[in-house]
Every structure is written in structure tokens, then in C-alpha cells.
Design an enzyme around this catalytic site. Sequence first.
Site, PDB file in Angstrom:
ATOM      1  N   ILE A   1      12.585 -12.821  11.362  1.00  0.00           N
ATOM      2  CA  ILE A   1      13.731 -12.676  12.264  1.00  0.00           C
ATOM      3  C   ILE A   1      13.928 -11.242  12.728  1.00  0.00           C
ATOM      4  O   ILE A   1      14.806 -10.970  13.538  1.00  0.00           O
ATOM      5  CB  ILE A   1      15.025 -13.194  11.612  1.00  0.00           C
ATOM      6  CG1 ILE A   1      15.292 -12.505  10.281  1.00  0.00           C
ATOM      7  CG2 ILE A   1      14.971 -14.693  11.437  1.00  0.00           C
ATOM      8  CD1 ILE A   1      16.613 -12.926   9.631  1.00  0.00           C
ATOM      9  N   GLY A   2      13.120 -10.315  12.240  1.00  0.00           N
ATOM     10  CA  GLY A   2      13.244  -8.930  12.699  1.00  0.00           C
ATOM     11  C   GLY A   2      12.313  -8.024  11.938  1.00  0.00           C
ATOM     12  O   GLY A   2      11.801  -8.363  10.863  1.00  0.00           O
TER      13      GLY A   2
ATOM     14  N   ASP B   1      22.828   5.808   9.449  1.00  0.00           N
ATOM     15  CA  ASP B   1      21.990   5.251  10.513  1.00  0.00           C
ATOM     16  C   ASP B   1      22.750   4.173  11.275  1.00  0.00           C
ATOM     17  O   ASP B   1      22.207   3.114  11.571  1.00  0.00           O
ATOM     18  CB  ASP B   1      20.691   4.687   9.931  1.00  0.00           C
ATOM     19  CG  ASP B   1      19.634   4.431  11.010  1.00  0.00           C
ATOM     20  OD1 ASP B   1      19.708   5.090  12.073  1.00  0.00           O
ATOM     21  OD2 ASP B   1      18.755   3.589  10.801  1.00  0.00           O
TER      22      ASP B   1
ATOM     23  N   LYS C   1      14.621  -9.011   3.124  1.00  0.00           N
ATOM     24  CA  LYS C   1      13.994  -7.806   3.659  1.00  0.00           C
ATOM     25  C   LYS C   1      12.910  -7.334   2.707  1.00  0.00           C
ATOM     26  O   LYS C   1      13.163  -7.138   1.509  1.00  0.00           O
ATOM     27  CB  LYS C   1      15.041  -6.709   3.844  1.00  0.00           C
ATOM     28  CG  LYS C   1      14.503  -5.437   4.490  1.00  0.00           C
ATOM     29  CD  LYS C   1      15.634  -4.467   4.758  1.00  0.00           C
ATOM     30  CE  LYS C   1      15.114  -3.212   5.456  1.00  0.00           C
ATOM     31  NZ  LYS C   1      16.210  -2.260   5.730  1.00  0.00           N
TER      32      LYS C   1
ATOM     33  N   GLY D   1      11.293   0.156  11.273  1.00  0.00           N
ATOM     34  CA  GLY D   1      10.469   1.213  10.709  1.00  0.00           C
ATOM     35  C   GLY D   1      10.236   1.068   9.219  1.00  0.00           C
ATOM     36  O   GLY D   1       9.246   1.574   8.702  1.00  0.00           O
TER      37      GLY D   1
ATOM     38  N   VAL E   1      12.103  -8.469   8.126  1.00  0.00           N
ATOM     39  CA  VAL E   1      13.188  -9.319   7.640  1.00  0.00           C
ATOM     40  C   VAL E   1      12.828 -10.774   7.937  1.00  0.00           C
ATOM     41  O   VAL E   1      12.477 -11.118   9.071  1.00  0.00           O
ATOM     42  CB  VAL E   1      14.534  -8.964   8.291  1.00  0.00           C
ATOM     43  CG1 VAL E   1      15.658  -9.821   7.692  1.00  0.00           C
ATOM     44  CG2 VAL E   1      14.846  -7.483   8.109  1.00  0.00           C
TER      45      VAL E   1
END
Length: 378
Positions: free
Chosen positions: A96-97, A214, A119, A100, A104
Site C-alpha cells: 500500500i506504500g 518529518d 511496515k 525512503g 508498507v
Amino acid sequence: MNDDHVDMQRLERLLAEFDDKLRRGIEAGQDADFGELQALAPWAIPLLEMMEERWPRSTKSSEEAEQSTTAFELQPVGSLAPRLRTLGRFRIEEEIGHGGFGVVFKAYDPTLNRHVALKVPHGESLITRDYRQRCLREAEAGAGMDHPYLVPVYEVGDAGGLCYIASAYCPGVDLARRLAEDGPRFSDREAATIVAILASAIDHAHSRGVLHRDLKPSNVLLFPEPITGQNRGWENLPFTPRITDFGLAKLLERNLKETRTSVILGTPLYMAPEQATGHGSDGGSHADIFSLGAIMYELLTGQSPFDGPTLLSVLDHVRSEEPTPPRRHRPGIPQDLETICLKCLRKDPNDRYASARELANDLGRFLNSEPIIARPLS
């Protein structure tokens, strides 16, 4: 030296050797010596092969690598599941993602009968102790917090040397994708409400000694649960924004032995000037307030307050140039909201809000048509 330590050293050596073979275009089936790695860590080979296919580094020509990557990107995200079917007790369903630090996955937890966002680090992190420490640090930061606008971390685990973080699964999109798809279609009150919510969540993290470092739209997930904000004076929202990814978070009281100098941490478009110096400064809680201001600026105008053709030019703008006032992009933005936004983006940390709570409170005053405490620069 205990046996576990010897096994970890052997695992790191085998992973490094196999990773190097992938770089040279040697596949697992062509390598007669991969059996030991397969026996020691059966998850490692499919994971490393998956990473090599997504981010080719082998001796293929650039044209072949581009074709391979494109073909891979066009496959359904669920096609990754056969490569890495399980991790610990979790059953991996789809990607799903990725970013860097890692990838995930949407995964199913049969023990608790729920889906999670799982993750896992990139391939190079499997052979780097610092990456594993960062994985554990993210989990430590996230697991110690309980707030309705923070994505909850359920657990951190280690499967044969591969660390993972299991957190709440969000079936919606992130704020970055929403901005990319819709452009600046948030009303002024919606933008103020979103940032007020994020500020309240960051204040919760700061009160527990955790910096995010971040903050950016892609780290804000939009859960498909509407918010009715009338009791607080907020605008109603068709989603619930929640902050995720404390991968760069730092415990305020952590021993500074882990800190490295001359390292820029964060994302340039949203980082504070003190972070952009690259001298190892985390910027403290004021850096997160700056990032919230950059997010607010983009919600109001559809543009970043600092931009440029290269990383160095963006960093230079962050350090030395004042952002264009939002009302020059959109004259209809209320002056009080512009004042709040620009106060967050002041170069001197002491000129910003003293805390995320103060920022949330001032946005609440704006939403309730009360006088704000921020004053524009003369």
C-alpha cells in the site's frame, strides 16, 4: 560471545553477499550457495528479490531496468503478496506504500482478527544495524502515545532478524494524494481545522517527549470517518486526519550518543531552517511547528512556501528567504489565518508559537471569530 550473536553476524554476512549478487544480476536459482541463507532466514530471499525488482541496481542496461520497473509498477499491488506471503503471524495481502525507509503492506492479523499496516525496511536495512535501531525507535515513539489524531502503533516485532512495525490500517488516502488529486480545494475553515487537529496531536507527542521531525502531507492519513466539529467551533470534515510515521522521531531525553552530525533529517519542502543547516540540530519542538505552518500554507494556496529546481536551492530558500504571503496567491484568504501561518514559518524559532498547543488554540480563536494572539511582522 553467545550463539544468538554469532547467528546474527552470520545472517548479516549472508545477506550482504546475496544482496551483492542481486546487484550483479544473479538470481537465487542461479546461486548454488543460497541454501544456507534460505535455511537461516526463509523470508530474506523473496524480500530482497522484491526490492531488487522495484529498485533495480543490477548490471542490466538502463533501458532494461526501466522496462522491468515499469512492468512491475503496472502490476496490481496485490501481486507482491506471493513473493512475501507471511511475516511472523501476519498474512501479507498487498503493498500500500513505500518510501525512503521501507515498504508498507496491508496485512491480516489472524490472532486479533483485524487488518494492519505492516511496515518493513528496505533490503539494505537488513544488513545495517542502524536501520534496525531506527525501526525500533519509531515503534518506541509511536507505541507510547494514545491520541485520537495519531495513528496507533500496535506492536513491533522481529521475524528472523527482520524488524517490522504493525499499526492501524487506513483504508483512505493520505493528505499528499488528496492535494495532488484535488488541488487547493479546502476551504479556509477546513484548512484551519485540519492544522488545529494536527497541532493538538503533535502537542500530545511533545508532552511525552517525542518530536516528529518529518511532518508532511504524506505522513497525514485521512481515515474515512467524518468529524463533527461544531462543539469546538471546527469545520465539519468528511474524514479524520491522523499523523503517522515517527521514523525520524527522537526522544527528547534520549542519550545523544546516537546523534550524528552533518546529517539533514526531514523533508526539505517542510523542514525548518534549523534542520536545513545539516549540523545535526533536530530543531526541537519549534521545528514541528514550522512544518505545520508549511502544511497550512499548502492547504491554503496549493503551493509549497519554499520551492526550487534542486534540493540545494530548496534548502537555500528554507534557510534564507521569506515565503511569499499566502494572500498574494489567493487574495481571499483571511488576514488572521495568513498571520497564523506566517508566524509558524518565522526563521527564528523563538518567533514562532511557543508550543503546538498555542498554535491549536490560536486556530480555535480564528474558527470561533475571536481575536488571535499572533501579530503580523511590521
